[in-house]
Design a protein around this motif. Structure first.
Motif, PDB file in Angstrom:
ATOM      1  N   VAL A 228     -71.581  14.170   3.807  1.00 27.36           N
ATOM      2  CA  VAL A 228     -72.182  15.353   3.039  1.00 27.36           C
ATOM      3  C   VAL A 228     -73.245  15.996   3.995  1.00 27.36           C
ATOM      4  O   VAL A 228     -73.187  17.409   4.202  1.00 27.36           O
ATOM      5  CB  VAL A 228     -72.643  15.286   1.705  1.00 27.36           C
ATOM      6  N   SER A 229     -73.963  15.420   4.454  1.00 23.83           N
ATOM      7  CA  SER A 229     -75.048  15.921   5.628  1.00 23.83           C
ATOM      8  C   SER A 229     -75.743  15.060   6.423  1.00 23.83           C
ATOM      9  O   SER A 229     -75.141  13.791   6.216  1.00 23.83           O
ATOM     10  CB  SER A 229     -76.095  16.534   4.561  1.00 23.83           C
ATOM     11  N   PRO A 230     -76.132  15.507   7.570  1.00 20.07           N
ATOM     12  CA  PRO A 230     -76.552  14.555   8.555  1.00 20.07           C
ATOM     13  C   PRO A 230     -77.523  13.469   8.102  1.00 20.07           C
ATOM     14  O   PRO A 230     -77.739  12.404   9.001  1.00 20.07           O
ATOM     15  CB  PRO A 230     -76.978  15.581   9.720  1.00 20.07           C
ATOM     16  N   ASP A 231     -78.089  13.522   7.104  1.00 27.88           N
ATOM     17  CA  ASP A 231     -79.035  12.412   6.664  1.00 27.88           C
ATOM     18  C   ASP A 231     -78.649  11.560   5.821  1.00 27.88           C
ATOM     19  O   ASP A 231     -79.131  10.846   4.940  1.00 27.88           O
ATOM     20  CB  ASP A 231     -80.455  13.054   6.239  1.00 27.88           C
ATOM     21  N   TYR A 232     -77.218  11.338   5.984  1.00 21.37           N
ATOM     22  CA  TYR A 232     -76.286  10.475   5.217  1.00 21.37           C
ATOM     23  C   TYR A 232     -76.281  10.669   3.801  1.00 21.37           C
ATOM     24  O   TYR A 232     -76.186   9.553   2.927  1.00 21.37           O
ATOM     25  CB  TYR A 232     -76.964   8.983   5.573  1.00 21.37           C
ATOM     26  N   TYR A 233     -76.203  11.697   3.217  1.00 20.17           N
ATOM     27  CA  TYR A 233     -75.835  12.005   1.968  1.00 20.17           C
ATOM     28  C   TYR A 233     -74.234  11.949   1.883  1.00 20.17           C
ATOM     29  O   TYR A 233     -73.686  12.355   2.797  1.00 20.17           O
ATOM     30  CB  TYR A 233     -76.467  13.588   1.319  1.00 20.17           C
ATOM     31  N   THR A 234     -73.726  11.469   0.953  1.00 18.97           N
ATOM     32  CA  THR A 234     -72.490  11.176   0.833  1.00 18.97           C
ATOM     33  C   THR A 234     -71.879  11.308  -0.447  1.00 18.97           C
ATOM     34  O   THR A 234     -72.762  11.659  -1.495  1.00 18.97           O
ATOM     35  CB  THR A 234     -72.197   9.680   1.212  1.00 18.97           C
ATOM     36  N   ALA A 235     -70.517  11.223  -0.631  1.00 21.83           N
ATOM     37  CA  ALA A 235     -69.841  11.211  -2.304  1.00 21.83           C
ATOM     38  C   ALA A 235     -69.431   9.776  -2.398  1.00 21.83           C
ATOM     39  O   ALA A 235     -68.616   9.258  -1.457  1.00 21.83           O
ATOM     40  CB  ALA A 235     -69.029  12.297  -2.053  1.00 21.83           C
ATOM     41  N   THR A 236     -69.482   9.391  -3.481  1.00 20.60           N
ATOM     42  CA  THR A 236     -68.872   8.090  -4.018  1.00 20.60           C
ATOM     43  C   THR A 236     -67.545   8.474  -4.409  1.00 20.60           C
ATOM     44  O   THR A 236     -67.185   9.739  -4.908  1.00 20.60           O
ATOM     45  CB  THR A 236     -69.772   7.422  -5.159  1.00 20.60           C
ATOM     46  N   SER A 237     -66.797   7.410  -5.044  1.00 19.94           N
ATOM     47  CA  SER A 237     -65.471   7.628  -5.676  1.00 19.94           C
ATOM     48  C   SER A 237     -65.510   8.378  -7.343  1.00 19.94           C
ATOM     49  O   SER A 237     -64.735   8.902  -7.657  1.00 19.94           O
ATOM     50  CB  SER A 237     -64.591   6.342  -6.019  1.00 19.94           C
ATOM     51  N   GLN A 238     -67.070   8.321  -7.535  1.00 15.64           N
ATOM     52  CA  GLN A 238     -67.145   9.041  -8.886  1.00 15.64           C
ATOM     53  C   GLN A 238     -67.225  10.432  -8.871  1.00 15.64           C
ATOM     54  O   GLN A 238     -67.163  11.232  -9.611  1.00 15.64           O
ATOM     55  CB  GLN A 238     -68.517   8.666  -9.519  1.00 15.64           C
ATOM     56  N   SER A 239     -67.345  10.887  -7.406  1.00  9.96           N
ATOM     57  CA  SER A 239     -67.476  12.543  -7.350  1.00  9.96           C
ATOM     58  C   SER A 239     -66.094  12.968  -7.199  1.00  9.96           C
ATOM     59  O   SER A 239     -64.933  12.264  -7.086  1.00  9.96           O
ATOM     60  CB  SER A 239     -68.218  12.921  -5.965  1.00  9.96           C
ATOM     61  N   PHE A 240     -65.972  14.475  -7.372  1.00  7.75           N
ATOM     62  CA  PHE A 240     -64.555  15.130  -7.179  1.00  7.75           C
ATOM     63  C   PHE A 240     -63.883  14.756  -6.040  1.00  7.75           C
ATOM     64  O   PHE A 240     -62.877  14.252  -5.887  1.00  7.75           O
ATOM     65  CB  PHE A 240     -64.848  16.451  -7.472  1.00  7.75           C
ATOM     66  N   VAL A 241     -64.578  14.925  -4.849  1.00 12.78           N
ATOM     67  CA  VAL A 241     -64.387  14.734  -3.598  1.00 12.78           C
ATOM     68  C   VAL A 241     -63.497  13.162  -3.343  1.00 12.78           C
ATOM     69  O   VAL A 241     -62.532  12.720  -2.828  1.00 12.78           O
ATOM     70  CB  VAL A 241     -64.949  15.259  -2.451  1.00 12.78           C
ATOM     71  N   GLY A 242     -64.279  12.386  -4.075  1.00 12.09           N
ATOM     72  CA  GLY A 242     -64.133  11.215  -4.001  1.00 12.09           C
ATOM     73  C   GLY A 242     -62.925  10.723  -4.656  1.00 12.09           C
ATOM     74  O   GLY A 242     -61.864   9.909  -4.325  1.00 12.09           O
ATOM     75  N   SER A 243     -62.659  11.482  -5.722  1.00  8.34           N
ATOM     76  CA  SER A 243     -61.449  11.027  -6.326  1.00  8.34           C
ATOM     77  C   SER A 243     -60.153  11.694  -5.781  1.00  8.34           C
ATOM     78  O   SER A 243     -59.067  11.039  -5.927  1.00  8.34           O
ATOM     79  CB  SER A 243     -61.320  11.797  -7.941  1.00  8.34           C
ATOM     80  N   VAL A 244     -60.180  12.643  -4.829  1.00 10.90           N
ATOM     81  CA  VAL A 244     -59.177  13.030  -3.961  1.00 10.90           C
ATOM     82  C   VAL A 244     -59.025  12.221  -3.101  1.00 10.90           C
ATOM     83  O   VAL A 244     -57.884  11.634  -2.739  1.00 10.90           O
ATOM     84  CB  VAL A 244     -59.774  14.385  -3.457  1.00 10.90           C
ATOM     85  N   TYR A 245     -59.832  11.229  -2.429  1.00 16.01           N
ATOM     86  CA  TYR A 245     -59.566  10.301  -1.426  1.00 16.01           C
ATOM     87  C   TYR A 245     -58.773   9.164  -2.202  1.00 16.01           C
ATOM     88  O   TYR A 245     -58.020   8.487  -1.653  1.00 16.01           O
ATOM     89  CB  TYR A 245     -60.879   9.711  -1.019  1.00 16.01           C
TER      90      TYR A 245
END
Lengths: 341, 343
Positions: A228-245
């Motif tokens: 999500v950002s260069p300091d390694y903020y990310t999205a888990t499977s719990q997030s919307f984008v994670g559910s798409v993956y």
């Protein structure tokens, strides 16, 4: 400049339901831009509101073909207070980029008089410098809207608008595709475009199903890291984008961290050695495959060595509107690529 | 902010730095470094890390894979080293500030370094994302202190005036930062996270950036420690001994501000280190700045390295901003300190 220096990072904290993916860095609004926006708004005022587009008649019993007949209507999204609309809204303000995209996709664009500064899609949306984060009731009310659609953290704004009798629909962040579809349908109800909303959802469903069906399944599940950002903020499977993956059966390396948008240790990302790296900070922070490969220590990663770094449009990856189809397509391409490479 | 709170009134048990104390501080620092190198978000196994270190020294076979070695030498070790440098810089600056202002509540951010750096960082985050935040924070910190100095000098030459100028400048710059933030609200979280502080490393780059500033400042401050003791006796006595109090203060504050600016530029606003560590040293060993300054340098490094180790491991693989850890340990200590003062 290093990718981790943090310049231009945007992020959403876990627990801080950031309702809209912050838009990409925009040039400062020039006087010309401001004037153009003003003119557009004036035009919209002068032109009045055109009637709804004619729709092809389908044989199925059409829900609310005549928008006027469908009103008054009470619409409700889970987790938000219900909103009653006495008649079809003709002066809508959208303070959520996702809602803006949806309104135009379901044919309610003509009823929109103003959108927030981050609603950068579609291009014709009348952008103002309102913001879903800070808009106050007076600034929004000055446009004399008859419906305001805002992110769910704008509860205070909704209260203020209640006083002046402007119904405000608060839209929470979706966490699944079903949530996203439901929001599209509710926006259809609220604007008198129930049928078009239903058609849009059907179209999205079938397109997404088709992409997922046509993407070859890997023999063993692929792991991925979504930046999500260069300091390694990310999205888990719990997030919307994670559910798409999740549609592709991918395994998210961030899941042990819990929450929706944790900040990962760089050590963990490198040790997990994901098969695929998706960077959703291409616009905000100019991260691309070359920048990722240049990070110290990252040259040891399989995804870097095999060129499996996929750049995503920040906005498409951070919203849950009609362009989710594009997100699914980009992920599908990455998954397919991973099996050829 | 009165001189009644002078730390010079604390019992002076020791005035000279003893080799024993130096040795203890060095052992604590080295132990903290070793612990932080062995532990991290990536579970490399401490025996295997030791094996890698031995292999590096002897040229033998290492148990670590190439990727694990990259994690150790390109991610973890630089961050540990940066933690030592930043912690040392903040603690030694804090000790220097407490000495100059003869105020136990002084910390390196007292003269507008924090608000200046915050404004600088916020400006580039919101308007010029191509400019490195490190550079903007560094320039902002020095600019904030410089502005305080100018305002203070125009009003009077005593330290109390300077502190008040720092309050005014800090409030002004913070207001400026808030105003800029309001223009681009989507950057709020980023600015907020920056304020909480984080040791950001891109390999060894940041270490090399800050090392020269910190080295110069540390040398200056350690050599000036004796002069701080003299200032503690009062300006007239110091002047009688041939020390120009104004020049000493200017030199010490410049060196400390340089160290603080360098630390802030790579780590954001990490609080409490500059406040807590010098006091701990004072309580444990004695009230002379000849002791407090060098020991703060070493213990500050150790404190921040351990804090960062916790930030990396407590919720692994997620990270906690290091400022949360230092505040969590620092704030209760601070409360106890205030309580003791009252007694």
């Amino acid at each position: 400049m290093s990718a981790t220096s943090g310049a231009g990072v945007r992020r959403r904290l876990p627990g801080h339901a950031c309702p809209t993916a912050p838009a990409e860095r925009r040039e400062d609004m020039t006087g010309f831009r401001r004037l153009a926006t003003l003119l557009l708004a004036m035009l919209a005022l002068l032109a009045g509101v055109t009637a709804c587009a004619t729709r092809p008649r389908s044989d199925a019993p059409a829900p609310a073909d005549d928008p006027a007949a469908a009103f008054p209507v009470k619409v409700e999204l889970p987790g938000s207070p219900p909103v009653t609309l006495p008649q079809q809204p003709k002066r809508i303000i959208s303070l959520s980029p996702t809602a803006t995209e949806t309104l135009y996709a379901i044919g309610a664009g003509d009823q929109v008089i103003a959108v927030d500064q981050y609603s950068n899609f579609p291009a014709q949306a009348p952008r103002t410098d309102l913001s879903g984060f800070t808009a106050d009731a007076a600034a929004v009310g000055a446009h004399t809207p008859d419906l305001v659609i805002a992110p769910d953290n704008a509860a205070k704004l909704a209260e203020g608008l209640k006083v002046v009798n402007v119904p405000t629909l608060l839209t929470p962040s979706a966490t699944t595709l079903e949530d996203a579809y439901q929001q599209i349908e509710v926006l259809g109800q609220a604007t008198g475009h129930t049928k078009q909303a239903a058609q849009l959802v059907d179209r999205m469903r079938s397109q997404i199903d088709e992409i997922v069906r046509n993407t070859p399944r890997p023999p063993q599940p692929l792991s991925y890291f979504h930046e999500v950002s260069p300091d390694y903020y990310t999205a888990t499977s719990q997030s919307f984008v994670g559910s798409v993956y999740g549609l592709f059966g991918l395994h998210n390396i961030a899941d042990p961290a819990g929450g929706k948008f944790p900040q990962l240790s760089e050590e963990h990302v490198v040790q997990a050695n994901p098969n695929l790296i998706f960077v959703a900070d291409t616009k905000c922070c100019q991260v691309n495959a070359a920048a990722v490969a240049a990070r110290p220590g990252w040259n040891t990663l399989d995804a870097v060595q095999h060129g499996r770094i996929i750049g995503l449009d920040d906005d498409i990856a951070g919203r849950w509107g009609p362009r989710v189809v594009d997100l699914v397509r980009a992920i599908g391409d990455g998954v397919a690529k991973a099996q050829h490479g | 902010m009165t001189e009644a709170l002078s730390p010079a009134r604390a019992p002076l048990r020791q005035t000279k730095l003893r080799p024993r104390h130096l040795l203890v501080a060095l052992v604590v620092l080295l132990a903290s470094i070793l612990l932080s190198v062995l532990l991290g978000a990536a579970e490399l196994g401490w025996q295997r890390v030791l094996g890698e270190i031995v292999a590096q020294l002897t040229g033998g076979m290492s148990p670590l894979s190439e990727r694990e070695a990259a994690i150790l030498w390109q991610l973890r070790v630089p961050r540990v080293v940066l933690g030592v440098l930043v912690g040392a810089a903040l603690a030694v600056s804090g000790a220097a500030f407490q000495g100059v202002f003869r105020n136990p509540l002084a910390d390196p951010y007292l003269l507008g370094a924090a608000s200046g750096a915050g404004l600088g960082a916020t400006l580039v985050i919101t308007t010029a994302p191509s400019v490195p935040v490190q550079f903007a924070a560094f320039a902002g910190a020095l600019g904030g202190v410089g502005l305080t100095w100018l305002v203070g000098r125009s009003a009077g030459r005593d330290t109390a005036t300077l502190v008040l100028a720092g309050v005014a400048v800090g409030a002004f710059l913070t207001a400026g930062q808030t105003f800029v933030q309001q223009l681009r609200v989507e950057t709020l979280e980023q600015v907020y996270m920056w304020i909480l502080g984080r040791l950001t490393t891109t390999g060894w780059r940041e270490v090399l950036i800050v090392l020269p500033y910190l080295a110069i400042s540390a040398v200056v401050l350690c050599t000036c420690a004796r002069l701080l003791d003299l200032l503690g006796t009062g300006d007239e006595e110091a002047a009688a001994l041939g020390v120009h109090p104004g020049w000493v203060r200017l030199l010490v504050l410049t060196a400390a501000s340089l160290a603080t600016a360098a630390a802030v530029s790579v780590a954001g606003l990490i609080g409490f280190v500059g406040l807590v560590v010098p006091h701990l040293v004072r309580l444990a060993v004695g009230g002379s700045f000849r002791i407090i300054v060098p020991l703060s340098l070493l213990f500050g490094g150790a404190f921040l390295v351990v804090a960062d180790m916790l930030a990396r491991t407590v919720l692994a693989p997620a990270e906690i901003p290091i400022g949360v850890i230092t505040a969590f340990t620092g704030a209760p200590f601070f409360a106890v300190l205030l309580h003791r003062r009252r007694a």
